[in-house]
Design an enzyme around this catalytic site. Sequence first.
Site, short mmCIF file in Angstrom:
data_model
loop_
_atom_site.label_atom_id
_atom_site.label_comp_id
_atom_site.label_asym_id
_atom_site.label_seq_id
_atom_site.Cartn_x
_atom_site.Cartn_y
_atom_site.Cartn_z
N ARG A 43 0.82 -1.22 0.00
CA ARG A 43 0.00 0.00 0.00
C ARG A 43 0.86 1.27 0.00
O ARG A 43 0.42 2.30 -0.53
CB ARG A 43 -0.93 -0.03 1.23
CG ARG A 43 -2.00 1.06 1.24
CD ARG A 43 -3.05 0.77 2.30
NE ARG A 43 -4.19 1.66 2.23
CZ ARG A 43 -4.42 2.69 3.04
NH1 ARG A 43 -3.57 2.96 4.01
NH2 ARG A 43 -5.49 3.43 2.89
N ILE A 69 -7.60 7.50 -1.09
CA ILE A 69 -7.46 6.04 -1.18
C ILE A 69 -8.24 5.55 0.05
O ILE A 69 -8.04 6.05 1.16
CB ILE A 69 -5.98 5.60 -1.22
CG1 ILE A 69 -5.81 4.09 -1.11
CG2 ILE A 69 -5.14 6.28 -0.17
CD1 ILE A 69 -4.36 3.61 -1.37
N SER A 70 -9.17 4.63 -0.15
CA SER A 70 -10.08 4.23 0.92
C SER A 70 -9.34 3.57 2.09
O SER A 70 -8.21 3.09 1.93
CB SER A 70 -11.12 3.24 0.38
OG SER A 70 -11.78 3.76 -0.74
N HIS A 71 -10.02 3.52 3.25
CA HIS A 71 -9.50 2.75 4.39
C HIS A 71 -9.22 1.32 3.94
O HIS A 71 -10.04 0.75 3.22
CB HIS A 71 -10.60 2.59 5.46
CG HIS A 71 -10.80 3.75 6.34
ND1 HIS A 71 -11.37 4.91 5.91
CD2 HIS A 71 -10.53 3.90 7.65
CE1 HIS A 71 -11.45 5.74 6.93
NE2 HIS A 71 -10.94 5.17 7.99
#
Length: 221
Positions: A43, A69-71
């Site tokens: 990530r 950027i999502s959780h």
Amino acid sequence: MLQSNLPEDSYLHKGRRAQLVQTLRDKGIRDERVLAAINAVPRHFFLDTAFQHIAYENRAFQILAQQTISHPFTVAYQTELLEIKKFDKVLEIGTGSAYQSCVLAELGAQVFTIERQRALYDHVGKFSYIRKYPSIKRFYGDGYAGLPSYAPFDKVIVTAGAPYVPDALTQQLKPGGILVIPVGDSSGQRMLRITKEIDHKLKADDLGAFDFVPMLEGKNK
Ligand code: SAH
């Protein structure tokens, strides 16, 4: 932002990623294949160098063009709901950093992903890590229209908060297919899993409250 010269994926990063996977397991993600995919995709490659040291915290981050950027939990949860099988054709609305696309590709999906922000679309094109996944096809366009020329899809995932369920997306879903979409407004959305039954009837399950950036109409140059 997304890096063309990739940083190292050190033991420290790998260790933090393993801890994140354990956090996701503790928070209720059960599908070990999804957890393995999160464990496989670095990530920190998807974030600005300023965020490298905190890339594996369970939180969202700003990317380009006021997008996020999502959780990791949200990525894992939406992915789990999709029940991805190898070679599934998956339509994704909202490429963003392409992190979610890579997680889907890691699970063996053929990913068709659409982004409406030109700056983000172009940026991801320079991001070398994505070349690891030739099964990801990227499109610059408006996700409200889906991708009629590549339909039908086994699965559809929307990674922006939609005010309603766009007809094009249910139409482009195969019978037996699954659409995962957060529906609501800027004060929050409900995560819906919509299944298209063999007789084309739609069945929706409400899977709780989430908070996404909005799904906007039209393309943005
Ligand atoms: N899946 C992304 C999350 C991105 S945030 C990731 O893993 O990083 C949501 C993204 O949806 C933003 O990049 C936003 O520009 C995009 N978006 C919003 N409305 C859209 C639309 N109508 N069509 C395509 N993309 C859209």
